[in-house]
Motif scaffolding. Structure first.
Motif, PDB file in Angstrom:
ATOM      1  N   LEU A  20      -6.973   9.547   0.808  1.00  0.00           N
ATOM      2  CA  LEU A  20      -6.480   8.130   0.906  1.00  0.00           C
ATOM      3  C   LEU A  20      -7.653   7.174   0.567  1.00  0.00           C
ATOM      4  O   LEU A  20      -7.699   6.237  -0.111  1.00  0.00           O
ATOM      5  CB  LEU A  20      -5.789   7.898   2.083  1.00  0.00           C
ATOM      6  CG  LEU A  20      -5.369   6.236   2.314  1.00  0.00           C
ATOM      7  CD1 LEU A  20      -4.700   5.845   1.038  1.00  0.00           C
ATOM      8  CD2 LEU A  20      -4.719   6.167   3.679  1.00  0.00           C
ATOM      9  N   GLU A  21      -8.920   7.702   1.432  1.00  0.00           N
ATOM     10  CA  GLU A  21     -10.147   6.883   1.185  1.00  0.00           C
ATOM     11  C   GLU A  21     -10.618   6.867  -0.141  1.00  0.00           C
ATOM     12  O   GLU A  21     -11.231   6.096  -0.635  1.00  0.00           O
ATOM     13  CB  GLU A  21     -11.142   7.238   2.315  1.00  0.00           C
ATOM     14  CG  GLU A  21     -10.592   6.708   3.660  1.00  0.00           C
ATOM     15  CD  GLU A  21     -11.481   6.577   4.700  1.00  0.00           C
ATOM     16  OE1 GLU A  21     -12.907   7.002   4.427  1.00  0.00           O
ATOM     17  OE2 GLU A  21     -11.405   6.515   5.912  1.00  0.00           O
TER      18      GLU A  21
ATOM     19  N   ARG B 255      -9.311   2.288  -6.533  1.00  0.00           N
ATOM     20  CA  ARG B 255      -8.580   1.080  -6.564  1.00  0.00           C
ATOM     21  C   ARG B 255      -9.268  -0.300  -6.571  1.00  0.00           C
ATOM     22  O   ARG B 255      -9.083  -1.302  -7.139  1.00  0.00           O
ATOM     23  CB  ARG B 255      -7.230   1.193  -5.872  1.00  0.00           C
ATOM     24  CG  ARG B 255      -6.042   1.626  -6.423  1.00  0.00           C
ATOM     25  CD  ARG B 255      -5.209   2.149  -5.365  1.00  0.00           C
ATOM     26  NE  ARG B 255      -4.920   1.294  -4.417  1.00  0.00           N
ATOM     27  CZ  ARG B 255      -3.893   0.354  -4.267  1.00  0.00           C
ATOM     28  NH1 ARG B 255      -2.922   0.554  -5.309  1.00  0.00           N
ATOM     29  NH2 ARG B 255      -3.426  -0.581  -3.308  1.00  0.00           N
ATOM     30  N   SER B 256     -10.154  -0.222  -5.880  1.00  0.00           N
ATOM     31  CA  SER B 256     -11.134  -1.350  -5.313  1.00  0.00           C
ATOM     32  C   SER B 256     -11.706  -1.802  -6.428  1.00  0.00           C
ATOM     33  O   SER B 256     -12.326  -1.236  -7.235  1.00  0.00           O
ATOM     34  CB  SER B 256     -11.671  -1.316  -4.227  1.00  0.00           C
ATOM     35  OG  SER B 256     -12.961  -0.511  -4.467  1.00  0.00           O
ATOM     36  N   PRO B 257     -11.672  -3.190  -6.851  1.00  0.00           N
ATOM     37  CA  PRO B 257     -12.447  -3.633  -8.196  1.00  0.00           C
ATOM     38  C   PRO B 257     -14.136  -3.648  -8.094  1.00  0.00           C
ATOM     39  O   PRO B 257     -14.552  -3.369  -9.077  1.00  0.00           O
ATOM     40  CB  PRO B 257     -12.049  -5.247  -8.053  1.00  0.00           C
ATOM     41  CG  PRO B 257     -11.676  -5.479  -6.711  1.00  0.00           C
ATOM     42  CD  PRO B 257     -10.949  -4.263  -6.148  1.00  0.00           C
TER      43      PRO B 257
ATOM     44  N   LEU C 229       1.031  -1.372   0.065  1.00  0.00           N
ATOM     45  CA  LEU C 229       0.074   0.021   0.020  1.00  0.00           C
ATOM     46  C   LEU C 229       0.878   1.335  -0.051  1.00  0.00           C
ATOM     47  O   LEU C 229       0.771   2.187  -0.816  1.00  0.00           O
ATOM     48  CB  LEU C 229      -1.129   0.088   1.291  1.00  0.00           C
ATOM     49  CG  LEU C 229      -1.902   1.241   1.436  1.00  0.00           C
ATOM     50  CD1 LEU C 229      -2.819   1.300   0.405  1.00  0.00           C
ATOM     51  CD2 LEU C 229      -2.332   1.290   2.948  1.00  0.00           C
ATOM     52  N   HIS C 230       1.926   1.157   0.928  1.00  0.00           N
ATOM     53  CA  HIS C 230       2.591   2.492   0.971  1.00  0.00           C
ATOM     54  C   HIS C 230       3.677   2.456  -0.438  1.00  0.00           C
ATOM     55  O   HIS C 230       3.635   3.704  -1.020  1.00  0.00           O
ATOM     56  CB  HIS C 230       3.866   2.270   1.909  1.00  0.00           C
ATOM     57  CG  HIS C 230       3.414   2.518   3.400  1.00  0.00           C
ATOM     58  ND1 HIS C 230       2.888   3.700   3.785  1.00  0.00           N
ATOM     59  CD2 HIS C 230       3.210   1.942   4.536  1.00  0.00           C
ATOM     60  CE1 HIS C 230       2.350   3.740   5.067  1.00  0.00           C
ATOM     61  NE2 HIS C 230       2.399   2.364   5.454  1.00  0.00           N
TER      62      HIS C 230
ATOM     63  N   LEU D 285       3.060   5.932  -2.665  1.00  0.00           N
ATOM     64  CA  LEU D 285       4.456   6.871  -3.020  1.00  0.00           C
ATOM     65  C   LEU D 285       4.439   7.073  -4.458  1.00  0.00           C
ATOM     66  O   LEU D 285       5.156   7.761  -5.054  1.00  0.00           O
ATOM     67  CB  LEU D 285       5.608   6.151  -2.440  1.00  0.00           C
ATOM     68  CG  LEU D 285       5.645   6.056  -0.974  1.00  0.00           C
ATOM     69  CD1 LEU D 285       6.870   5.219  -0.526  1.00  0.00           C
ATOM     70  CD2 LEU D 285       6.251   7.672  -0.339  1.00  0.00           C
ATOM     71  N   ALA D 286       3.782   6.133  -5.379  1.00  0.00           N
ATOM     72  CA  ALA D 286       3.966   6.067  -6.809  1.00  0.00           C
ATOM     73  C   ALA D 286       2.738   7.147  -7.257  1.00  0.00           C
ATOM     74  O   ALA D 286       2.710   7.501  -8.231  1.00  0.00           O
ATOM     75  CB  ALA D 286       3.885   4.716  -7.348  1.00  0.00           C
ATOM     76  N   ASP D 287       1.626   7.367  -6.246  1.00  0.00           N
ATOM     77  CA  ASP D 287       0.484   8.065  -6.867  1.00  0.00           C
ATOM     78  C   ASP D 287       1.033   9.645  -7.373  1.00  0.00           C
ATOM     79  O   ASP D 287       1.404  10.543  -6.452  1.00  0.00           O
ATOM     80  CB  ASP D 287      -0.372   8.039  -5.556  1.00  0.00           C
ATOM     81  CG  ASP D 287      -1.578   9.087  -5.814  1.00  0.00           C
ATOM     82  OD1 ASP D 287      -1.969   9.162  -7.046  1.00  0.00           O
ATOM     83  OD2 ASP D 287      -2.135   9.707  -4.953  1.00  0.00           O
ATOM     84  N   PRO D 288       0.624   9.845  -8.373  1.00  0.00           N
ATOM     85  CA  PRO D 288       1.049  11.392  -8.731  1.00  0.00           C
ATOM     86  C   PRO D 288       0.450  12.598  -8.009  1.00  0.00           C
ATOM     87  O   PRO D 288       1.312  13.553  -7.779  1.00  0.00           O
ATOM     88  CB  PRO D 288       0.264  11.536 -10.235  1.00  0.00           C
ATOM     89  CG  PRO D 288       0.240  10.043 -10.681  1.00  0.00           C
ATOM     90  CD  PRO D 288      -0.064   9.319  -9.388  1.00  0.00           C
TER      91      PRO D 288
END
Lengths: 455, 147
Positions: free
Chosen positions: A445-446, A452-454, A425-426, A430-433
């Motif tokens: 975050l929520e 992201r959840s399918p 998750l971290h 960290l890769a999130d623009p």
């Protein structure tokens, strides 16, 4: 050893990584430690390494780490002169702080009165407002009966506003109002509901912050009138009000703005006679700071401030409790570089359910700018009785970009087997623009997890 | 502070395994068979113990070499922490009965007795007289008497 010391032996009334952190600070100050522990924590590292270790009860925290009488008796039987409460458990329990001092011991933290004042949201907010700490703009008291006067207040505060019942709480008895035309109706409805639900129609009104960030100020105060602020932390990345990743300083907020808020915070500390370490938590949106609450203890995320200031906050807590003077001035405190903390939890990556069990592999990252605060060692068993925090990785860099880059390498190096963790998750965060850009709000975050959840 | 209060767990949800074990020990000690715990919200927990004395007697009876069977031994552990002060009963070979005090846990003026739950013979003294002793630490082992 200093003859003037109030205590030579510290009882650590906590467990996990913070117990080890406190033990290290004690050792560096030449103090002995007493580890008190529950049966479930018998194999903990700080228990093995302490000068004196004592099992004080079964796994249930109510009969061990939360047992006030038991902790005082343990201090007595082990000859401890001070108690460090860490965070959580009894750290913000005013009666415990009073009981420790009444027993002739030193409580490493503020006075019971300070804890009590900050524990009550109304008295805390009043004290802050009187000291000039900015709070959420609003009616500063009950709404008047006249609709015109209410409208005038709302216009001054600025829409959107939130109308709240004085007797309400837990998300009930409140209504967000986006414009003047909705106001009168909303006030009437909320008052009626408040009367029905709480037996009290009194309302007040505040600015509604739609997408605030969580920004907090670390302070340190000695008992000789010195009060210092140690910069800001941004803890906006939260899930269900639990902080996940924190950074210092808060990206994009000018240092002079933070300095202004920091000065207000330490002024408030001087006014209320605060001692020890503390944190002022704020919501921040569109340049407005709004005080939420003060935490009267060391916080989980204290290491990022230690990295950017070079000040050992836990050691300073202990020195302050010894009655020593902070040998620092505000101008001496250089806030340099950038630090990030990733909280490592033993939890399922998808469901966030706790994942207790035995850690069969535990390879830690390293290299310049990497610090790991953890009580876990290989073959350690993560207990199901307590929270799932198993450690913290802290990265430091000259710039935010460098701190992020170092953290990404560190997370990639880390190897944990036997339990599930939130390392992936971290890495994704960290890769999130948007995170990389900096300054995301407390709902980010929520929202991001939901996208992201399918399902 | 009352020693018995410290031994009886508060009822807050389903008791943990060790709490259940402690309650069971207390029941046996008091010569009781059942206990019902309830809280203000209507939750109830009903427990029945089949005496561990009877159980261990059965195990002993079924075993060809009962003296060698360590599983029948009852470990008496510290009900609280403190400085362990052994009594004259805490010697290998002493015959003991339920309620016999083999040691005291002392913290200043506070004394909490360490009680034997069964009739039998002390076969091991694990506790160290005068030592700082933690909660749950073994004090003595009792071999229950066969009936």
């Amino acid at each position: 050893m200093n003859e003037m010391q109030r205590f030579k032996r510290v009882l650590i009334a906590n467990r996990g990584e913070i117990a080890l952190r406190i033990q290290r600070a004690c050792r560096q100050l030449g103090l002995e430690t007493v580890a008190v522990y529950s049966e479930a924590d018998a194999d903990s590292r700080h228990v093995r390494e302490a000068d004196v270790s004592l099992c004080i009860g079964p796994a249930a925290a109510s009969k061990s780490y939360l047992d006030r009488d038991g902790l005082l008796l343990a201090a007595k039987v082990t000859g401890a002169g001070a108690i460090h409460p860490g965070y959580g458990f009894l750290s913000e329990n005013a009666d415990f702080a009073d009981a420790v001092e009444a027993a002739g011991l030193t409580f490493i933290g503020p006075t019971g009165d300070s804890i009590r004042m900050m524990g009550d949201k109304i008295t805390a907010k009043r004290a802050m407002r009187e000291a000039g700490v900015p709070c959420v703009p609003g009616s500063d008291g009950p709404l008047p009966a006249s609709a015109e006067e209410v409208r005038a207040i709302a216009l001054e505060v600025g829409f959107p506003v939130i109308v709240k019942a004085s007797g309400g709480g837990g998300g009930r008895g409140m209504r967000v109002v986006h414009g003047g035309d909705e106001l009168e109706n909303a006030v009437a409805l909320t008052a009626k509901e408040a009367q029905q639900a709480f037996g009290n129609p009194t309302l007040y009104l505040e600015k509604y912050m739609q997408k605030p960030r969580h920004v907090e100020i670390q302070v340190l105060c000695d008992t000789h009138g010195t009060a210092l602020w140690l910069g800001a932390r941004d803890c906006s990345l939260q899930r269900r009000h639990q902080k996940v990743l924190e950074e210092a300083p808060a990206p994009g907020i000018p240092p002079e703005t933070i300095a202004g808020i920091g000065e207000r915070c330490v002024q408030a500390c001087r006014q209320i006679g605060y001692r020890g370490a503390g944190t002022f938590e704020f919501l921040y949106e569109d340049g407005i700071f709004a005080f939420i609450e003060m935490n009267t203890r060391v916080q989980v995320e204290h290491p990022i401030t230690e990295e950017t200031t070079g000040i050992d906050i836990v050691a300073q807590q202990i020195r302050i409790a010894q009655g020593e003077t902070l040998d620092l001035r505000q101008n001496d405190i250089l806030m340099q570089g950038h630090a990030i903390e990733c909280r490592l939890n033993a939890e399922d990556a998808a469901t966030f359910m706790p994942s207790p069990g035995t850690v069969t592999r535990w390879d830690l990252p390293g290299g310049p700018g990497i610090r790991v605060d953890t009580h876990v060692v290989s073959n350690y068993t993560v207990q199901p009785y307590y929270d799932s925090l198993i450690g913290k990785i802290i990265s430091y860099g000259a710039t935010r970009e460098q701190a992020i880059a170092r953290m990404r390498v560190a997370l990639a190096e880390m190897r944990v087997e036997g339990i599930s963790t939130n390392i992936a998750l971290h890495q994704a965060l960290l890769a999130d623009p948007q995170f990389q850009e900096g300054g995301v709000d407390i709902h980010h975050l929520e929202r991001w997890l939901a996208e992201r959840s399918p399902s | 502070m009352n020693a018995v209060e410290n031994q009886v767990p508060e009822f807050e949800g389903i008791p943990s395994a060790e709490d259940l074990a402690r309650i069971a020990d207390l029941l046996i000690e008091a010569g009781l068979e059942t206990i019902e715990l309830s809280d203000g919200k209507g939750a109830r927990c009903f427990m029945r113990v089949t005496s561990s004395v009877a159980k261990s007697d059965k195990q002993v009876a079924e075993n060809v070499t009962p003296v060698e069977d360590l599983s029948s031994r009852i470990a008496v552990s510290a009900p609280y922490f403190g400085t362990l002060v052994l009594t004259e009963l805490a010697k290998v070979g002493t015959s003991v009965q339920p309620g016999d005090v083999v040691a005291q846990m002392r913290i200043g003026a506070l004394q909490i007795p360490v009680l034997v739950p069964v009739t039998g013979t002390i076969v091991d003294v694990a506790g160290e007289d005068g030592a700082l002793t933690g909660y749950g630490a073994p004090v003595v082992q009792v071999e229950p008497t066969s009936r």
